[in-house]
Scaffold this motif. Sequence first.
Motif, short mmCIF file in Angstrom:
data_model
loop_
_atom_site.label_atom_id
_atom_site.label_comp_id
_atom_site.label_asym_id
_atom_site.label_seq_id
_atom_site.Cartn_x
_atom_site.Cartn_y
_atom_site.Cartn_z
N ALA A 302 -44.49 -34.56 15.29
CA ALA A 302 -43.79 -33.88 14.19
C ALA A 302 -43.10 -34.92 13.32
CB ALA A 302 -42.77 -32.89 14.75
N LEU A 303 -42.53 -35.93 13.96
CA LEU A 303 -41.81 -36.95 13.21
C LEU A 303 -42.77 -37.85 12.42
CD1 LEU A 303 -39.36 -38.09 16.02
CD2 LEU A 303 -38.81 -36.65 14.05
N MET A 304 -43.93 -38.08 12.98
CA MET A 304 -44.84 -39.05 12.38
C MET A 304 -45.83 -38.47 11.39
SD MET A 304 -45.67 -41.54 15.54
CE MET A 304 -44.57 -42.89 15.91
N THR A 305 -46.45 -37.35 11.76
CA THR A 305 -47.49 -36.79 10.87
C THR A 305 -47.33 -35.29 10.63
OG1 THR A 305 -48.88 -36.74 12.86
CG2 THR A 305 -49.29 -38.52 11.27
N ASN A 306 -46.85 -34.57 11.61
CA ASN A 306 -46.60 -33.13 11.53
C ASN A 306 -47.78 -32.33 10.96
OD1 ASN A 306 -44.87 -31.15 12.31
ND2 ASN A 306 -43.73 -31.07 10.38
N ALA A 307 -48.97 -32.59 11.47
CA ALA A 307 -50.14 -31.84 10.99
C ALA A 307 -50.01 -30.37 11.37
CB ALA A 307 -51.40 -32.42 11.61
N PRO A 308 -50.46 -29.47 10.49
CA PRO A 308 -50.36 -28.04 10.83
C PRO A 308 -51.30 -27.61 11.95
CG PRO A 308 -51.49 -28.35 8.73
CD PRO A 308 -50.98 -29.69 9.15
N ILE A 309 -52.34 -28.42 12.20
CA ILE A 309 -53.28 -28.06 13.27
C ILE A 309 -53.24 -29.13 14.35
CG2 ILE A 309 -55.73 -27.71 13.82
CD1 ILE A 309 -56.05 -26.57 11.03
N ILE A 310 -53.29 -28.66 15.59
CA ILE A 310 -53.23 -29.57 16.74
C ILE A 310 -54.41 -29.30 17.65
CG2 ILE A 310 -51.96 -29.98 18.90
CD1 ILE A 310 -49.43 -29.30 17.21
N LEU A 311 -55.06 -30.36 18.08
CA LEU A 311 -56.13 -30.19 19.07
C LEU A 311 -55.65 -30.80 20.38
CD1 LEU A 311 -59.03 -29.91 20.26
CD2 LEU A 311 -59.61 -32.03 19.09
N THR A 312 -55.69 -30.02 21.47
CA THR A 312 -55.32 -30.58 22.77
C THR A 312 -56.60 -30.90 23.55
OG1 THR A 312 -55.18 -28.41 23.80
CG2 THR A 312 -53.14 -29.32 22.95
N LEU A 313 -56.62 -32.10 24.12
CA LEU A 313 -57.79 -32.54 24.88
C LEU A 313 -57.35 -33.22 26.16
CD1 LEU A 313 -60.30 -34.36 22.50
CD2 LEU A 313 -60.63 -32.21 23.69
N ASP A 314 -58.10 -32.98 27.24
CA ASP A 314 -57.88 -33.77 28.45
C ASP A 314 -58.67 -35.06 28.27
OD1 ASP A 314 -56.42 -31.73 29.43
OD2 ASP A 314 -57.94 -30.98 30.80
N SER A 410 -39.43 -29.31 12.81
CA SER A 410 -39.93 -28.01 12.37
C SER A 410 -41.33 -28.14 11.78
CB SER A 410 -38.98 -27.44 11.33
OG SER A 410 -39.62 -26.40 10.64
N PRO A 411 -42.19 -27.14 12.00
CA PRO A 411 -43.54 -27.20 11.41
C PRO A 411 -43.51 -27.26 9.88
CG PRO A 411 -43.34 -25.32 12.90
CD PRO A 411 -42.00 -25.96 12.85
N ASP A 412 -42.38 -26.85 9.29
CA ASP A 412 -42.25 -26.87 7.82
C ASP A 412 -41.90 -28.25 7.28
OD1 ASP A 412 -42.62 -24.22 7.82
OD2 ASP A 412 -40.48 -23.69 7.70
N HIS A 413 -41.41 -29.10 8.15
CA HIS A 413 -40.90 -30.40 7.71
C HIS A 413 -42.02 -31.24 7.08
CE1 HIS A 413 -38.80 -34.19 7.81
NE2 HIS A 413 -39.76 -34.71 8.57
N VAL A 414 -41.70 -31.86 5.95
CA VAL A 414 -42.70 -32.71 5.30
C VAL A 414 -42.37 -34.16 5.61
CG1 VAL A 414 -43.78 -33.35 3.11
CG2 VAL A 414 -42.95 -31.00 3.47
N VAL A 415 -43.33 -34.87 6.21
CA VAL A 415 -43.09 -36.26 6.59
C VAL A 415 -43.22 -37.14 5.36
CG1 VAL A 415 -43.90 -38.17 8.02
CG2 VAL A 415 -44.02 -35.84 8.89
N SER A 416 -42.21 -37.99 5.13
CA SER A 416 -42.30 -38.81 3.92
C SER A 416 -42.30 -40.31 4.23
CB SER A 416 -41.15 -38.45 2.97
OG SER A 416 -39.96 -38.50 3.70
N SER A 417 -42.05 -40.68 5.50
CA SER A 417 -42.03 -42.12 5.80
C SER A 417 -43.29 -42.53 6.56
CB SER A 417 -40.84 -42.47 6.67
OG SER A 417 -39.70 -41.84 6.20
N PRO A 418 -43.70 -43.77 6.41
CA PRO A 418 -44.86 -44.24 7.17
C PRO A 418 -44.58 -44.21 8.67
CG PRO A 418 -44.12 -45.90 5.57
CD PRO A 418 -43.12 -44.81 5.54
#
Length: 742
Positions: A302-314, A410-418
């Motif tokens: 969430a802090l780094m990219t906060n993509a709206p879609i997440i894929l979980t993989l083993d 929050s899922p609404d948060h827009v990440v602005s830093s690299p």
Amino acid sequence: MKFYKISRELMEPSTMLKAPFHSIRPMRRTVFNHLFAVVYTIALLFLLYHHGFKLLSSTTFPSFFISISMFISDLLLAFLWFTAQGFRIRPVTREVFPENLEEMIDKKDFPAIDIFICTSDPYKEPPIDIVNTALSVMAYDYPTEKLSIYVSDDGGSELTLFAIMEAAKFGAHWLAFCRENKVLDRSPAEFFRLQETKNSKTEKIKTMYEDMKRRIENVVENGKVAQYITSQQEHEAFSPWTKTFTHRDHPTVIQVLLESGKDIDVSGHSMPNLIYVTREKSITSPHHYKAGALNTLLRVSALMTNAPIILTLDCDMFSNNPRTPYNVLCYFMDNSIRPKLAYVQFPQCFHGVNKNDIYSSEMQRGFHINTKGMDGLTGPHCMGTGCFFMRRALFGGPSAMLQPEMPQLSPDHVVSSPIRSQHILELAKIVAGCNYEFQTNWGEQMGFRYGSLVEDLYTGYRLHCQGWKSIFCQPQRAAFLGNIPISLLEALNQVKRWAVGHLQFSFSKYSPLTFGIQAMGGMSLDYIQYGFLPLWSVSITIYTFLPQLTLLNGIYIFPKVTSPWFFLYAFLFLGAYAQDCLEFLFSQATLRRWWSEQRIWLIRGLTCYLFGTLEYLMQILGIATHGFNVTSKAVDDEQSKRYYQGLFEFGVPSPIFLPLATAAIISFAAFLYGTMLVLKGGNTEDVFVQLFIAGFGVLNCLPIYEAMIIRTDKGKMPTKTTITSIIIASGLYLAAFLMLQI
Ligand SMILES: O=c1ccn([C@@H]2O[C@H](COP(=O)(O)OP(=O)(O)O[C@H]3O[C@H](CO)[C@@H](O)[C@H](O)[C@H]3O)[C@@H](O)[C@H]2O)c(=O)[nH]1
Ligand SMILES: [Mn+2]
């Protein structure tokens, strides 16, 4: 009240769109299923009446004991059969049309995807597998600047970090190679395994891959990375691994290995983000296994990219189709269903399954057949891996969003830093701390839910209870392929862990029997079926021992062949088996694989469901605690050879084999004795059902006799187990003999 709720929006094709992104079709067998269910229910009611009558007319202790045991056994079977009808209410099949999606939506409007890969033990889960899994998704045919891969290392191992660093370096060649050659198999191991055309380019990249593989395997073998560390930067990356660093007690380590936009591949294209995370661990703080790891990744990402879609993989599930995200977007980009859609689940598919799938690793029923049934109602259960989530679904119900304690999460948060910014990395360390979740909603109302060892099933269930839907996506070409356990012990231990998890879920305050029914009506039947799966063990154990032990003592407990009640039994047995078998065949499984599945179902009933239930009870009583015993993915060559020969792998003595071996011995003795009786001209009419059950047991136990008597290889039944089970079988016979004489 409606008996079951079908979500209309999920049922209809996206009619709003001129060219639909997806379609749905109810299965034709549904009407037959419903009619059969009515007839079967009536038959079951007759059976229960028959039992009631027998119970009331029992006059002696043995006859009462037998009647009550058979009654309990059949009652549970009836209960489990009834709940299984949930899967037959409205099975559906779906199709996606990604070509329409690409035509109508510009690629630059595609959402970003965060991919979470979990691993937890470099010895049980070879790091080279993680590398292949990571590369297969890094090479997705998707705008790379929208892809971020997060590897969660619960083993806190520098060996894993080393492997991921290697993946980042090799990835710069591999991604370019895949793009230029339109490669379909983007897991390098799979590509080179299947590779047919040989040219200098492929040979060159293959050599690079082999070199990398050798380095990774070397560090795993030596247990240290020092020999390959050259640059100052690499030294720094491994500096957290001090003498006091153990896998159960260590600080957070987060390493950004690739940053999209900054790191490029050899052809000059941007690479996706690649981040290694091992969360802080302390012996005194609970870490909630995989669910805890996923929640950490939810926060860090969430802090780094906060993509709206997440894929979980083993870690062992590599992508088998680079265009999978497009299939998913066919649902996520459809405005008519998106507001309530929590996840899109792909079936778990496996490679390396032997011809007849002896351990039924394919899980045809759980991962394919039943899932289509759930898909017609609220949606498939979550299978932990191969699951694309809407991030938003993990933060409260569809209409009431739950705000996390930090606005940046929050899922609404827009990440602005690299992602390499100092303040982001510092904050990421805080949210990956082992006490961070204390007094927050994480694991309870937010993120992946805690409290069950089957965190996948449990989390999906809780989301369904909140009003979220899910979708089952089963394209022709498997989206992901995973490894399977190739020893019986490993296969049984895996299901034993699930059994404990299922019971934790069923007896939680969110039980599907109470909370679930209120929240989602008939769909809860499906979850009740899963949650109470370990109950099979009661019926299977009774049916494996009681008819046989009574037969050996000359006592007949079933109706005569000439009695009308016999036909009732015959109908119930054949009806359930035939329907089960047909469903398998319709699902493109072979008859032999169906046979394996019904056999492993009996085996599980006698072993892992029984042991899982006992473990669960011990946990409740506070006698024992247990954790998440990770399934080993490491392959032993000899074992693997035997597996491909279709041989059951016993090898090491384990108490879990005892009920199985004992059952095999008792079935054999009963079958022999019954056959002798019949040959001697005894009353076949009385003996028939018990003889049939014993014979059925013998037929199922053929590989066990082989392992006990004929085989001499290392995977045979350990002599110790055979001897112990002969003693137990004799004890059981004696106990039955004494009791039945009363
Ligand atoms: O403390 C832990 C324990 C496990 N894992 C990871 O969880 C995954 C699944 O573990 P595995 O031993 O492979 O379990 P399986 O029984 O094969 O997995 C099935 O069942 C699990 C629940 O029991 C689900 O989490 C999985 O997605 C599902 O494939 C692996 O990637 C592990 O590395 C962690 O990250 N942390
Ligand atoms: Mn697994």
